[in-house]
Motif scaffolding. Structure first.
Motif, PDB file in Angstrom:
ATOM      1  N   VAL A 180     -30.690 -28.154  -0.385  1.00 15.62           N
ATOM      2  CA  VAL A 180     -29.581 -28.935  -0.935  1.00 15.62           C
ATOM      3  C   VAL A 180     -29.524 -28.711  -2.443  1.00 15.62           C
ATOM      4  O   VAL A 180     -30.533 -28.807  -3.139  1.00 15.62           O
ATOM      5  N   ARG A 181     -28.327 -28.385  -2.945  1.00 15.27           N
ATOM      6  CA  ARG A 181     -28.129 -28.129  -4.375  1.00 15.27           C
ATOM      7  C   ARG A 181     -27.242 -29.228  -4.959  1.00 15.27           C
ATOM      8  O   ARG A 181     -26.031 -29.212  -4.799  1.00 15.27           O
ATOM      9  N   PRO A 182     -27.828 -30.194  -5.646  1.00 14.92           N
ATOM     10  CA  PRO A 182     -27.043 -31.300  -6.198  1.00 14.92           C
ATOM     11  C   PRO A 182     -26.207 -30.869  -7.390  1.00 14.92           C
ATOM     12  O   PRO A 182     -26.447 -29.832  -8.006  1.00 14.92           O
ATOM     13  N   SER A 183     -25.230 -31.701  -7.721  1.00 14.12           N
ATOM     14  CA  SER A 183     -24.346 -31.408  -8.848  1.00 14.12           C
ATOM     15  C   SER A 183     -23.776 -32.707  -9.392  1.00 14.12           C
ATOM     16  O   SER A 183     -23.541 -33.664  -8.637  1.00 14.12           O
ATOM     17  N   ASP A 184     -23.548 -32.742 -10.712  1.00  9.78           N
ATOM     18  CA  ASP A 184     -22.892 -33.886 -11.340  1.00  9.78           C
ATOM     19  C   ASP A 184     -21.395 -33.657 -11.518  1.00  9.78           C
ATOM     20  O   ASP A 184     -20.711 -34.502 -12.101  1.00  9.78           O
ATOM     21  N   ALA A 185     -20.893 -32.525 -11.021  1.00 10.49           N
ATOM     22  CA  ALA A 185     -19.471 -32.208 -11.172  1.00 10.49           C
ATOM     23  C   ALA A 185     -18.612 -33.175 -10.368  1.00 10.49           C
ATOM     24  O   ALA A 185     -19.076 -33.825  -9.417  1.00 10.49           O
ATOM     25  N   LEU A 186     -17.343 -33.238 -10.737  1.00 13.69           N
ATOM     26  CA  LEU A 186     -16.412 -34.161 -10.107  1.00 13.69           C
ATOM     27  C   LEU A 186     -15.345 -33.410  -9.322  1.00 13.69           C
ATOM     28  O   LEU A 186     -14.862 -32.362  -9.754  1.00 13.69           O
ATOM     29  N   GLN A 187     -15.015 -33.920  -8.155  1.00 11.45           N
ATOM     30  CA  GLN A 187     -13.878 -33.474  -7.350  1.00 11.45           C
ATOM     31  C   GLN A 187     -13.870 -31.953  -7.141  1.00 11.45           C
ATOM     32  O   GLN A 187     -14.851 -31.384  -6.667  1.00 11.45           O
ATOM     33  N   GLU A 188     -12.756 -31.299  -7.485  1.00  7.35           N
ATOM     34  CA  GLU A 188     -12.625 -29.863  -7.223  1.00  7.35           C
ATOM     35  C   GLU A 188     -13.623 -29.033  -8.016  1.00  7.35           C
ATOM     36  O   GLU A 188     -13.946 -27.902  -7.642  1.00  7.35           O
ATOM     37  N   SER A 189     -14.152 -29.568  -9.112  1.00  8.58           N
ATOM     38  CA  SER A 189     -15.122 -28.824  -9.916  1.00  8.58           C
ATOM     39  C   SER A 189     -16.440 -28.625  -9.183  1.00  8.58           C
ATOM     40  O   SER A 189     -17.287 -27.838  -9.620  1.00  8.58           O
ATOM     41  N   ARG A 190     -16.648 -29.301  -8.079  1.00  8.83           N
ATOM     42  CA  ARG A 190     -17.828 -29.064  -7.244  1.00  8.83           C
ATOM     43  C   ARG A 190     -17.654 -27.823  -6.369  1.00  8.83           C
ATOM     44  O   ARG A 190     -18.633 -27.298  -5.827  1.00  8.83           O
ATOM     45  N   GLU A 191     -16.408 -27.362  -6.205  1.00 10.10           N
ATOM     46  CA  GLU A 191     -16.118 -26.253  -5.299  1.00 10.10           C
ATOM     47  C   GLU A 191     -16.354 -24.909  -5.995  1.00 10.10           C
ATOM     48  O   GLU A 191     -15.953 -24.717  -7.142  1.00 10.10           O
ATOM     49  N   ALA A 192     -16.990 -23.977  -5.283  1.00  9.23           N
ATOM     50  CA  ALA A 192     -17.217 -22.633  -5.826  1.00  9.23           C
ATOM     51  C   ALA A 192     -16.966 -21.595  -4.745  1.00  9.23           C
ATOM     52  O   ALA A 192     -17.283 -21.807  -3.572  1.00  9.23           O
ATOM     53  N   PHE A 193     -16.397 -20.464  -5.165  1.00  2.68           N
ATOM     54  CA  PHE A 193     -16.111 -19.348  -4.273  1.00  2.68           C
ATOM     55  C   PHE A 193     -16.984 -18.145  -4.631  1.00  2.68           C
ATOM     56  O   PHE A 193     -16.728 -17.027  -4.196  1.00  2.68           O
ATOM     57  N   SER A 194     -17.999 -18.391  -5.425  1.00  6.43           N
ATOM     58  CA  SER A 194     -18.910 -17.334  -5.880  1.00  6.43           C
ATOM     59  C   SER A 194     -19.898 -16.954  -4.783  1.00  6.43           C
ATOM     60  O   SER A 194     -19.978 -17.606  -3.739  1.00  6.43           O
ATOM     61  N   THR A 195     -20.659 -15.901  -5.040  1.00  4.53           N
ATOM     62  CA  THR A 195     -21.654 -15.385  -4.106  1.00  4.53           C
ATOM     63  C   THR A 195     -23.032 -15.425  -4.777  1.00  4.53           C
ATOM     64  O   THR A 195     -23.138 -15.134  -5.965  1.00  4.53           O
ATOM     65  N   PRO A 196     -24.100 -15.803  -4.053  1.00  2.00           N
ATOM     66  CA  PRO A 196     -25.440 -15.771  -4.646  1.00  2.00           C
ATOM     67  C   PRO A 196     -25.852 -14.342  -4.998  1.00  2.00           C
ATOM     68  O   PRO A 196     -25.694 -13.431  -4.184  1.00  2.00           O
ATOM     69  N   ILE A 197     -26.368 -14.150  -6.219  1.00  2.00           N
ATOM     70  CA  ILE A 197     -26.687 -12.817  -6.724  1.00  2.00           C
ATOM     71  C   ILE A 197     -28.199 -12.666  -6.881  1.00  2.00           C
ATOM     72  O   ILE A 197     -28.831 -13.432  -7.608  1.00  2.00           O
ATOM     73  N   PRO A 198     -28.820 -11.688  -6.212  1.00  2.00           N
ATOM     74  CA  PRO A 198     -30.256 -11.458  -6.386  1.00  2.00           C
ATOM     75  C   PRO A 198     -30.555 -10.806  -7.726  1.00  2.00           C
ATOM     76  O   PRO A 198     -29.850  -9.891  -8.152  1.00  2.00           O
ATOM     77  N   VAL A 199     -31.594 -11.289  -8.387  1.00  2.00           N
ATOM     78  CA  VAL A 199     -31.979 -10.797  -9.713  1.00  2.00           C
ATOM     79  C   VAL A 199     -33.494 -10.611  -9.751  1.00  2.00           C
ATOM     80  O   VAL A 199     -34.241 -11.442  -9.225  1.00  2.00           O
ATOM     81  N   MET A 200     -33.945  -9.533 -10.354  1.00  2.00           N
ATOM     82  CA  MET A 200     -35.354  -9.327 -10.655  1.00  2.00           C
ATOM     83  C   MET A 200     -35.494  -9.288 -12.174  1.00  2.00           C
ATOM     84  O   MET A 200     -34.928  -8.428 -12.835  1.00  2.00           O
ATOM     85  N   HIS A 201     -36.240 -10.258 -12.722  1.00  2.00           N
ATOM     86  CA  HIS A 201     -36.437 -10.314 -14.172  1.00  2.00           C
ATOM     87  C   HIS A 201     -37.911 -10.560 -14.466  1.00  2.00           C
ATOM     88  O   HIS A 201     -38.489 -11.548 -14.003  1.00  2.00           O
TER      89      HIS A 201
END
Length: 366
Positions: free
Chosen positions: A142-163
């Motif tokens: 579960v990924r919590p958020s303090d955003a409100l309404q539509e600002s909670r919505e995302a159409f992005s994709t999880p990106i793997p990173v090696m750092h």
């Protein structure tokens, strides 16, 4: 492999084409329904493959695996298992295959909208890890958020990173940027916010980008792009921010920026600018006004020392890359006069460019 829709059958379909000839080898319906709004269809997500199996996902929750002969290996519906997606528009994040797990993020509202979303319990945003062979859930974070309404919505994709030897999945949305352990989903760090005023209509479309020790996250609606120093732990504050863009040129509401050959390339699809930016300093190396008739929502692609992208009308632009780049090498149109919603990014493979318009897939020889 393409995801598309069959209007007559009222279905989302997975399509396999010959990369050499363009012949359709097979087409399989794997999800019911075509659309819930006029802006897009359920076929907004990109398929993924490991060279033996291909996985398709639809905006109404259908997730299915097929072998290369078109035989279904398994199918499940994420909405049926975890509740209807609480999105104002059609959900279209893409799934991600990484180190033997299939990942899917659902960053959504915490209340129902337009009749969509759970009504018999809390609505959570989450990251899923699935067994690619069976579709079985390995874990749910579960990924919590303090955003409100539509600002909670995302159409992005999880990106793997090696750092610095640490693997992570980077997720943008809900007014923040987070890094997660790919093995467990545990949150390693969090930076925010790109929405300090907590505006309620800032859905996020671009995926995060990593390059040269820097994470890039794009605030919506013409606001800045933020560069965050990689390698942090826990709650990150202003000290982790390397720079933020200024003005109305270096911003990206829909296209995901590109990291290519040492630079970030940022496509401003609304105001029609392409900018080359130094990852560490944030200095603009060059910025060019794009002579496009319509806005641009495809993401820029880098290959062969060039940057490729396309407008919603199907206008394809080719720019030279690098510090001395920014020259328009070619501009031509592949869409028809009726094209208005072309959003597909150009894909280089097999010494060709694959260009997808609203009803045609082109293979362009180098």
């Amino acid at each position: 492999f393409l995801t598309s829709v069959d209007e007559k059958a009222d279905a989302v379909v997975g399509i396999c084409l010959s990369a050499k000839s363009g012949k359709i080898l097979w087409s399989v319906p794997f999800g019911k329904g075509v659309r819930i709004d006029e802006r897009s269809t359920y076929a907004g997500s990109s398929p993924v493959t490991d060279g033996k199996t291909v996985w398709f996902f639809s905006g109404n929750g259908d997730l299915a695996a097929y072998d290369f002969e078109g035989n279904q290996l398994w199918h499940r519906n994420i909405e049926k298992d975890y509740g209807d997606f609480a999105f104002q528009w059609t959900f279209s994040s893409s799934h991600q295959l990484y180190h033997g797990l299939l990942y899917l993020q659902v960053l959504q509202r915490d209340t129902p909208v337009n009749g969509r979303g759970l009504t018999n319990g809390p609505i959570e945003s989450y990251l899923l890890a699935l067994d690619p062979a069976t579709g079985e859930t390995k874990w749910k974070h579960v990924r919590p958020s303090d955003a409100l309404q539509e600002s909670r919505e995302a159409f992005s994709t999880p990106i793997p990173v090696m750092h610095d030897g640490r693997e992570e999945l980077v997720i943008s949305g809900g007014d923040c940027l987070t890094g997660h352990d790919p093995a467990t989903g545990k949150e390693l760090w969090r930076w925010g916010t790109y929405n300090p005023q907590q505006i309620g209509h800032w859905r996020l479309v671009p995926s995060p980008v990593y390059g040269q020790g820097v994470h890039l996250v794009c605030a919506p609606k013409g606001d800045p792009i933020y560069a965050i120093k990689a390698g942090g732990s826990g709650s990150l504050f202003d000290s982790a921010k390397l720079w933020a863009s200024e003005g109305k040129e270096v911003t990206a509401d829909v296209p995901t920026p590109l990291f290519y050959d040492g630079y970030f390339y940022i496509l401003n699809g609304r105001n029609k600018f392409l900018s080359c930016v130094h990852p560490i300093s944030g200095n603009i190396i060059w910025s060019r006004k794009i002579d496009a008739k319509t806005k641009l929502e495809s993401s820029p692609t880098g290959a062969d020392g060039k940057i490729y992208f396309m407008s919603q009308l199907g206008e394809v632009f080719v720019y030279s890359a690098g510090a001395d780049g920014g020259e328009v090498l070619n501009a031509t149109t592949f869409g028809s006069t009726q094209s208005v919603n072309i959003r597909a990014s150009i894909v280089p493979a097999n010494k060709k460019l694959y260009i997808r318009t609203d009803n045609v897939l082109y293979a362009i020889e180098k």
